[in-house]
Motif scaffolding. Structure first.
Motif, short mmCIF file in Angstrom:
data_model
loop_
_atom_site.label_atom_id
_atom_site.label_comp_id
_atom_site.label_asym_id
_atom_site.label_seq_id
_atom_site.Cartn_x
_atom_site.Cartn_y
_atom_site.Cartn_z
N LYS A 6 0.83 -1.22 0.00
CA LYS A 6 0.00 0.00 0.00
C LYS A 6 0.85 1.26 0.00
O LYS A 6 0.33 2.35 -0.18
CB LYS A 6 -0.93 -0.01 1.22
N GLN A 43 2.82 4.40 -0.85
CA GLN A 43 2.78 5.29 -2.02
C GLN A 43 4.15 5.35 -2.68
O GLN A 43 4.27 5.39 -3.89
CB GLN A 43 2.32 6.68 -1.58
N LYS A 54 4.64 2.40 -4.87
CA LYS A 54 3.78 2.47 -6.05
C LYS A 54 4.38 3.40 -7.10
O LYS A 54 4.48 3.05 -8.28
CB LYS A 54 2.39 2.95 -5.63
N ASN A 55 4.79 4.61 -6.65
CA ASN A 55 5.37 5.57 -7.60
C ASN A 55 6.62 5.00 -8.28
O ASN A 55 6.76 5.07 -9.49
CB ASN A 55 5.75 6.87 -6.88
#
Lengths: 342, 441
Positions: free
Chosen positions: B242, B244, B247-248
């Motif tokens: 989860k 961020q 993810k980026n």
């Protein structure tokens, strides 16, 4: 010299028979008769102990070393495999029973590793032994400089796994490696040797084949030279050509040797570790991005030393051990049948 | 006569055995003698204390002549370095030795990826160095990573890995791109996505046989190194799917992997080294320690062709600590050596030789790279670029299985997309499965 010798003997016999007159014993020795082999003489007791205990003392070093470095770790590993043990916390183990084994049996990675071990084992062992027999047969002819050829055969075996594998990594490099360059030369698309499924297994096998073929060939050669020449002579009289002689004289005579090399190679294939690890380069213990050449040995290493799950790694070690036992039993049965059929 | 020879043989055997035993005993005695005079000041004849330093890879201490210098300053000390090349081999070995309570070196290096594991599980095996040094010398985030909950500092920061982009000026020129380092930095400032966009630009007119970047994983590591959150939340709970930051970084890496701008090399592999030598990629995400690596691998052929520009975001990749195990026999001497090795002056010396960037800001004003390095990298002001980055790096929390999770994402997930033509979703799923196995879920 002789007087000091006498004094020593004197002291010894005085010890053995405290009741005797020392002077008398000394005289007896002087005449050259041996001391009486009485049942409780110190010397004879020592002699009997020597006879009984010495053989054990002579073989003891092996068994002590075996116990310390094989048996104890083996049992300790079994104990570990029933616990949750983390590499970072060796003392904080908790009993989990057969959880590690259950975990293994339900893990895709384990079955994948087992399957890879079998496939890589087959595609490395079979061609290797066939080539070894062929080479041994050729070397068995009368050749100029035969010793040179035999020594050359053994050089790959003398090379370290690491050195050999690093060279193969460069040969198989997908971009600018020699093998892809050759393939391109004959018009075949380059293969990503490390990431393709069969390509990578073939590459790993080729390292194994390269290293062990000569070694096996020399074993076969030794066995071939022990085959009596009259067998070939009578076969020749019966009209058998070279190939028929090879098929009907050499191969049957080599049967026990072939069985031996099959056993040794199978054990080696089950434990295959160094070649795929180094072939994978950085993070080689994963055996490729899809675990496509991860063998059981690599899987154990990855679980134990990279992920740090020593309990599970121990369970893998014992599973490998059991698999080897099963293989050994099968081979025993096969060899027994072979012997009966002879 | 016969009996006499047998007797003398037995005597010889006995004598040999006796000699061996006394030899062994003498050996033991010598060992214990070795440590005693040093406590009294070390002025006994030949009573040298041997300190061992366990490191991985290249730390640069030997290369910068620091051991020799220290031995000259302290004639009663001799230093031996035990180097293990690979971290994945080095760290398990250290863990087992620490727990066995013997066999560890007097000073042990700890990689940043392993420091949380050391802090959380091995804190009682290391000396608290917080009491020995002035902690304010180091970058705050660097100290924080090696500090336990109750404030114990288990390792002194060595280098840090502030990020820049190293690029081949000559290849950029051939591809018709901007070659000035400040203008380039301005083009991609603030966003790794812009850097990837420039890569697409490069590939349109790429010189034959070259790609824009060495691997998608290196871009991933660079982008993740500047994120506020990696794989764990600050409280130590795992949150990799989860986060961020992950993810980026993943999205940027996927952009690289699917647009044919990567040379598809695996970092630190032999073919990667060859890639440097043959100039097959134009840029590489470049933590300070990479400067030394490029110098060595790219060799004479790359001289003057490389340049360095500021990275899109301030980001850190790598860097280590050195700690003193409590099992060591010469703790006092080891602490003194560790302090000396990580002091600003010595860190500056390592930078001059190896370009490993100091973790002590007071050294930054004195930093001077070797003349050869400056020349090699087209007179780029690397000191300025790296110190600007180092001061603004966010304090990242490294979780206990950080390294294993990172390997799963780069060497399984990204590699499958990059080299096997899988879709990003398939790559992510494969990495997830691997991470579940790592975490024992």
């Amino acid at each position: 010299m002789s007087s000091s010798k006498q004094a020593l003997a004197h002291a010894a016999s005085a010890d053995a028979a405290p009741g005797d007159q020392p002077g008398a014993a000394g005289r007896a020795h002087g005449r050259g008769t041996p001391p009486p082999p009485g049942p409780d003489s110190w010397r004879s007791r020592l002699y009997r102990w020597d006879m009984k205990a010495s053989p054990y003392a002579f073989i003891a070093p092996f068994f002590i070393v075996f116990g310390a470095f094989s048996l104890v770790p083996l049992l300790y590993t079994a104990w570990y495999s029933l616990h949750n043990v983390q590499l970072a916390n060796l003392d904080g183990q908790t009993w989990t029973g057969l959880d590690n084994y259950q975990n293994l049996l339900s893990s895709d990675f384990f079955w994948n590793a087992l399957w890879n071990t079998c496939t890589i084992g087959v595609i490395s062992t079979v061609p290797q032994l066939l080539m070894a027999i062929g080479l041994a047969h050729l070397l068995n002819y009368k050749l100029r400089g035969s010793t040179v050829w035999r020594v050359v055969m053994l050089t790959p075996y003398a090379t370290s796994v690491a050195a050999a594998t690093l060279v193969f990594v460069l040969l198989y490099s997908w971009d600018g490696g020699m093998i892809n360059w050759l393939l391109e030369f004959v018009g075949i698309d380059p293969v990503n040797w490390r990431e393709s499924d069969w390509g990578s297994q073939f590459a790993v096998s080729s390292i194994v084949i390269w290293r062990w073929t000569g070694y096996n060939a020399l074993i076969y050669l030794a066995a071939m030279q022990a085959i009596p020449a009259d067998l070939y002579e009578s076969a020749a009289i019966d009209g058998a050509n070279r190939w028929q002689q090879f098929l009907h004289v050499t191969i049957p005579q080599l049967r026990p040797t072939i069985l031996f090399t099959v056993v040794v190679s199978t054990i080696g294939a089950t434990q295959l570790f160094g070649e795929p690890l180094l072939f994978g380069g950085v993070s080689g213990s994963k055996g490729g991005s899809e675990h496509q050449y991860q063998t059981l040995g690599l899987y154990m290493y990855d679980q134990g030393w990279i992920i740090g799950n020593l309990g599970k790694a121990s369970a893998i070690a014992w599973t490998m051990f059991l698999i080897l036992l099963i293989v050994a039993v099968i081979q025993l049965l096969v060899s027994r049948r072979l012997r009966k059929s002879q | 006569m016969r009996t006499s020879t047998r007797g003398s043989r037995r005597l010889v055997a006995l004598a040999a055995a006796a000699a061996l035993t006394t030899g062994l005993l003498a050996g033991c005695a010598e060992d214990s003698d070795d440590s005693s005079p040093n406590e009294g000041g070390g002025n006994g004849g030949g009573g040298k204390t041997t300190l061992t330093v366990g490191t991985f890879g290249t730390f640069g201490y030997k290369q910068a002549g620091l051991y020799d210098e220290y031995m000259k300053l302290h004639p009663d000390i001799s230093i031996k370095e035990n180097v293990t090349t690979r971290t994945d081999v080095y760290w398990p070995k250290v863990l087992t030795r620490l727990q066995a309570g013997s066999g560890a070196d007097d000073i042990q290096a700890i990689e940043i990826m392993n420091v949380t594991e050391a802090v959380q599980t091995q804190a009682d095996k290391f000396v608290d160095l917080g009491k020995e040094v002035d902690k304010s010398q180091w970058l705050g985030w660097k100290n924080a990573q090696a500090t336990t909950k109750d404030g114990k500092l288990i390792g002194l920061g060595t280098d840090v890995g502030p990020m820049a982009i190293c690029y081949r000026k000559d290849l950029f020129e051939k591809a018709g791109l901007e070659t000035d380092r400040t203008k380039l930095a301005a083009q991609w400032k603030g966003d790794w996505g812009k850097y990837v966009d420039l890569g697409k630009e490069y590939m349109k007119k790429a010189p034959s046989g070259t790609k824009f970047v060495d691997s998608a994983s290196s871009v991933y590591n660079a982008a993740l190194g500047g994120a506020a959150e990696r794989y764990y939340k600050d409280d130590g709970t795992v949150d990799w799917d989860k986060s961020q930051g992950v993810k980026n970084a993943w999205d940027v890496a996927m952009d690289v992997a699917t647009s044919d701008m990567s040379a598809k090399l695996k970092q630190f592999d032999k073919p990667w080294d060859q890639g440097y030598a043959n100039g097959t990629f134009a840029t590489v995400a470049c933590p300070a320690w990479m400067i030394g690596y490029i110098l060595e691998k790219s060799g004479d052929s790359g001289k003057g062709k490389w340049d360095v520009a500021a990275a899109p975001t301030a980001s850190n990749w790598g860097g280590s600590f050195i700690g003193v195990p409590t099992s060591g026999k010469h703790q006092k001497e080891a602490i003194a050596l560790a302090k000396w090795l990580t002091a600003p002056e010595q860190q500056a010396k390592v930078f001059a030789k190896q370009a490993s960037f100091p973790s002590t800001p007071s050294a930054y004003s004195t930093l001077k790279p070797a003349a050869a390095t400056t020349e090699y990298f087209s007179n780029a002001p690397i000191t300025q670029i790296f110190s600007d980055s180092a001061k603004t790096i966010p304090s990242q929390y490294f979780g206990i299985k950080d390294q294993a999770i990172n390997t799963a994402l780069t060497d399984i997930g990204i590699l499958q997309v990059e080299q096997k033509g899988k879709t990003p979703d398939q790559g992510w799923d494969a990495a997830s499965k691997e991470i579940k196995d790592v975490l024992g879920q």
